[in-house]
Design an enzyme around this catalytic site. Structure first.
Site, PDB file in Angstrom:
ATOM      1  N   CYS A   1      36.534  29.296  37.897  1.00 54.56           N
ATOM      2  CA  CYS A   1      35.523  30.361  38.059  1.00 54.56           C
ATOM      3  C   CYS A   1      34.661  30.525  36.815  1.00 54.56           C
ATOM      4  O   CYS A   1      34.230  31.646  36.489  1.00 54.56           O
ATOM      5  CB  CYS A   1      36.159  31.693  38.455  1.00 54.56           C
ATOM      6  SG  CYS A   1      37.081  31.622  39.987  1.00 54.56           S
TER       7      CYS A   1
ATOM      8  N   LYS B   1      48.186  39.374  36.978  1.00 57.18           N
ATOM      9  CA  LYS B   1      48.285  38.469  35.831  1.00 57.18           C
ATOM     10  C   LYS B   1      49.229  39.019  34.776  1.00 57.18           C
ATOM     11  O   LYS B   1      49.347  38.467  33.679  1.00 57.18           O
ATOM     12  CB  LYS B   1      46.894  38.262  35.209  1.00 57.18           C
ATOM     13  CG  LYS B   1      45.903  37.544  36.115  1.00 57.18           C
ATOM     14  CD  LYS B   1      44.585  37.348  35.400  1.00 57.18           C
ATOM     15  CE  LYS B   1      43.451  36.989  36.329  1.00 57.18           C
ATOM     16  NZ  LYS B   1      43.570  35.665  36.928  1.00 57.18           N
TER      17      LYS B   1
ATOM     18  N   GLN C   1      42.537  38.456  30.837  1.00 60.50           N
ATOM     19  CA  GLN C   1      43.462  37.512  30.190  1.00 60.50           C
ATOM     20  C   GLN C   1      44.055  38.074  28.899  1.00 60.50           C
ATOM     21  O   GLN C   1      44.808  37.377  28.217  1.00 60.50           O
ATOM     22  CB  GLN C   1      42.741  36.184  29.882  1.00 60.50           C
ATOM     23  CG  GLN C   1      42.236  35.439  31.101  1.00 60.50           C
ATOM     24  CD  GLN C   1      43.359  34.913  32.007  1.00 60.50           C
ATOM     25  OE1 GLN C   1      44.534  34.923  31.643  1.00 60.50           O
ATOM     26  NE2 GLN C   1      43.001  34.474  33.204  1.00 60.50           N
TER      27      GLN C   1
ATOM     28  N   ASP D   1      35.988  42.609  29.770  1.00 61.68           N
ATOM     29  CA  ASP D   1      36.818  41.998  30.805  1.00 61.68           C
ATOM     30  C   ASP D   1      38.121  41.576  30.118  1.00 61.68           C
ATOM     31  O   ASP D   1      38.161  40.569  29.404  1.00 61.68           O
ATOM     32  CB  ASP D   1      36.060  40.794  31.391  1.00 61.68           C
ATOM     33  CG  ASP D   1      36.955  39.931  32.285  1.00 61.68           C
ATOM     34  OD1 ASP D   1      38.164  40.235  32.402  1.00 61.68           O
ATOM     35  OD2 ASP D   1      36.445  38.943  32.838  1.00 61.68           O
TER      36      ASP D   1
ATOM     37  N   HIS E   1      33.778  34.671  33.074  1.00 67.97           N
ATOM     38  CA  HIS E   1      34.284  34.387  34.421  1.00 67.97           C
ATOM     39  C   HIS E   1      33.197  34.816  35.422  1.00 67.97           C
ATOM     40  O   HIS E   1      32.425  35.739  35.131  1.00 67.97           O
ATOM     41  CB  HIS E   1      35.559  35.220  34.624  1.00 67.97           C
ATOM     42  CG  HIS E   1      36.288  34.956  35.893  1.00 67.97           C
ATOM     43  ND1 HIS E   1      35.928  35.532  37.087  1.00 67.97           N
ATOM     44  CD2 HIS E   1      37.378  34.196  36.156  1.00 67.97           C
ATOM     45  CE1 HIS E   1      36.769  35.133  38.029  1.00 67.97           C
ATOM     46  NE2 HIS E   1      37.659  34.323  37.489  1.00 67.97           N
TER      47      HIS E   1
HETATM   48  N1  C6P Z   1      40.967  34.279  36.549  1.00 70.73           N
HETATM   49  C1  C6P Z   1      42.052  32.130  36.615  1.00 70.73           C
HETATM   50  O1  C6P Z   1      42.791  31.290  37.118  1.00 70.73           O
HETATM   51  P1  C6P Z   1      40.723  38.787  39.652  1.00 70.73           P
HETATM   52  O2  C6P Z   1      40.606  37.544  40.458  1.00 70.73           O
HETATM   53  O3  C6P Z   1      39.709  39.809  40.045  1.00 70.73           O
HETATM   54  O4  C6P Z   1      42.099  39.313  39.558  1.00 70.73           O
HETATM   55  O5  C6P Z   1      40.368  38.350  38.142  1.00 70.73           O
HETATM   56  C2  C6P Z   1      39.111  37.850  37.865  1.00 70.73           C
HETATM   57  C3  C6P Z   1      39.037  37.385  36.439  1.00 70.73           C
HETATM   58  C4  C6P Z   1      38.163  38.005  35.585  1.00 70.73           C
HETATM   59  N2  C6P Z   1      38.080  37.654  34.304  1.00 70.73           N
HETATM   60  C5  C6P Z   1      38.832  36.680  33.780  1.00 70.73           C
HETATM   61  C6  C6P Z   1      38.725  36.363  32.342  1.00 70.73           C
HETATM   62  C7  C6P Z   1      39.744  36.010  34.603  1.00 70.73           C
HETATM   63  O6  C6P Z   1      40.493  35.039  34.084  1.00 70.73           O
HETATM   64  C8  C6P Z   1      39.820  36.344  35.971  1.00 70.73           C
HETATM   65  C9  C6P Z   1      40.738  35.589  36.902  1.00 70.73           C
HETATM   66  C10 C6P Z   1      41.892  33.448  37.299  1.00 70.73           C
HETATM   67  O7  C6P Z   1      41.465  31.921  35.544  1.00 70.73           O
HETATM   68  C11 C6P Z   1      41.486  33.280  38.737  1.00 70.73           C
HETATM   69  S1  C6P Z   1      39.879  32.554  38.890  1.00 70.73           S
END
Ligand code: C6P
Length: 416
Positions: free
Chosen positions: A374, A234, A211, A208, A131
């Site tokens: 992203c 999430k 997910q 990370d 991401h």
């Molecule tokens: N992915 C998606 O629709 P934040 O935005 O900081 O809470 O999470 C960032 C992030 C980091 N790593 C992974 C693997 C992610 O999936 C995400 C967030 C969302 O896929 C929003 S782009």
């Protein structure tokens, strides 16, 4: 990861806890919410916990001797312990920092550790599926420190190529930072093998988990990650709250990421010293209601059981893969097998633009995501500008996937 295949969820009971599921998108068009990888809906216990905070003890934490501030402080501190325990961090609150989201958690590591420790001789290893929050962050740290960013290849099915990992993770590697579950391909990464390679090279191992934590049991100590990042929104929690697990010795050694109130022990005009963990990394008035809400979310998820949620995700993913295969011209990205995936499926449908698909399916009440999620460089590798993604949570049903299919067929007909 533990797996008890018999564990299952009571979907109707879970659905009843999520008020947003009661709404219609248009007359006679109930919401079918399949955008959970972006943000999950919020259950009553989380709404109640935050409501109670605002109604009865809304006060600044760690700053007042009065009853309201004391109550808020205890609830906020306890939430750290609850989340730490949820991910198997035996050090409790001292190893669990509340941030704004996964992005801020990864920036904390990259800036507090990376800017201080990395130099031109060092290599940072990430995967091709990261991401942007785990890619741009390290890319920029590499640019500022002179370190080299190296990209782990993927196999055609979307797994990290372990042969390539063994080739490039070596004596020059200072940090390996990879995602646990891909938000685009769905792939569950082999953290055991990648962690072994990182440790054999004395590299920092950062994960990370944005997910992963929402959909499967995660034990950060079994993974042996140095740092593990994830987001509250999430995993049935509120927005505005994220977490960074870190090994205590590292958190003690590092300098803070943000400076200001709360994170200090003593201050003079010339210098300052730092507060205990985790407050050393939580400068300023914290997201108290959100932290307390996240505490309620992990309690709620634990009451369902993470094994049961993981099984449900796998079943829905297997069903979605089976049904999507019925549509001519639809291409699914990532592994064929549901047991190698988290609960999401990204796809393209002939040459119909992903945004058109998401707009038309919305007319059927179906909320899905369209775009590059992203992961722009990953989409470049896949040779597509955008994909459409359906992602599932504990409250979703096979019938909802049937509605998605109906909406996709209607989209196809419209463009025929
Ligand atoms: N992915 C998606 O629709 P934040 O935005 O900081 O809470 O999470 C960032 C992030 C980091 N790593 C992974 C693997 C992610 O999936 C995400 C967030 C969302 O896929 C929003 S782009």
């Amino acid at each position: 990861m533990s797996a008890h295949p018999s564990a299952s969820v009571d979907v109707e009971a879970i659905r009843a806890a999520f008020p947003a599921l009661e709404r219609d998108i248009a007359p006679d068009t109930p919401l079918v919410y399949l955008d959970n990888a972006a943000t999950t809906l919020t259950p009553e216990p989380v709404l109640d916990a935050m409501d109670e905070y605002y109604r009865s003890y809304n006060a600044n934490v760690h700053r007042g001797l009065h009853t309201l501030s004391q109550e808020a402080s205890v609830a906020y501190e306890d939430a750290h312990d609850d989340v730490a325990s949820f991910i198997g961090a035996s050090g409790g609150r001292e190893e669990l920092i509340f941030t704004k989201n996964t992005t801020e958690s990864l920036n904390l590591v990259a800036q507090a550790w990376g800017l201080a420790e990395l130099g031109p001789e060092d290599e940072i290893v990430i995967s091709a599926a990261e991401h942007h929050s785990n890619l741009v962050t390290w890319q920029q740290v590499a640019a500022r420190t002179g370190a080299t960013l190296r990209i782990l290849d993927l196999t055609p099915e979307g797994h990290i190529d372990l042969a390539h990992a063994a080739e490039i993770i070596g004596p020059n590697t200072a940090v390996v930072s990879v995602l646990h579950v891909s938000n685009t391909l769905g792939t569950i990464n082999p953290l055991d093998a990648i962690g072994d390679l990182a440790r054999a090279s004395d590299a920092l191992f950062v994960v990370d988990g944005a997910q992963a934590v929402p959909i499967m049991p995660v034990d950060v100590e079994a993974i042996d990650a140095d740092f593990y990042a994830f987001s509250g929104h999430k995993m049935a929690g509120p927005t505005g709250i994220g977490c960074l697990y870190g090994k205590r010795a590292l958190l003690e050694d590092m300098e803070p990421f943000l400076f200001g109130g709360e994170m200090i022990r003593t201050v003079s005009y010339e210098t300052a010293s730092w507060n205990d963990l985790p407050w050393k990394y939580e400068a300023g008035t914290p997201p108290s209601a959100e932290g307390i809400g996240l505490g309620a979310a992990v309690e709620y998820l634990a009451s369902i059981g993470m094994d049961a949620i993981a099984n449900h995700e796998r079943e829905l993913t297997a069903y979605a893969l089976e049904r999507l295969a019925e549509i001519d011209g639809l291409v699914v990205y990532g592994p064929d097998r549901a047991d190698e995936r988290g609960g999401l499926v990204s796809f393209t449908m002939a040459d119909i633009h992903a945004h058109d698909i998401a707009e038309i399916t919305n007319d059927y009440g179906v909320a899905i995501r369209a775009g590059h999620h992203c992961t722009q460089p990953l989409h470049d590798r896949l040779g597509v500008a955008a994909t459409t993604r359906a992602s599932f949570y504990a409250y979703n049903t096979r019938q909802e996937i049937d509605v998605l299919l109906e909406a996709l067929r209607a989209t196809q007909q419209l463009f025929a």
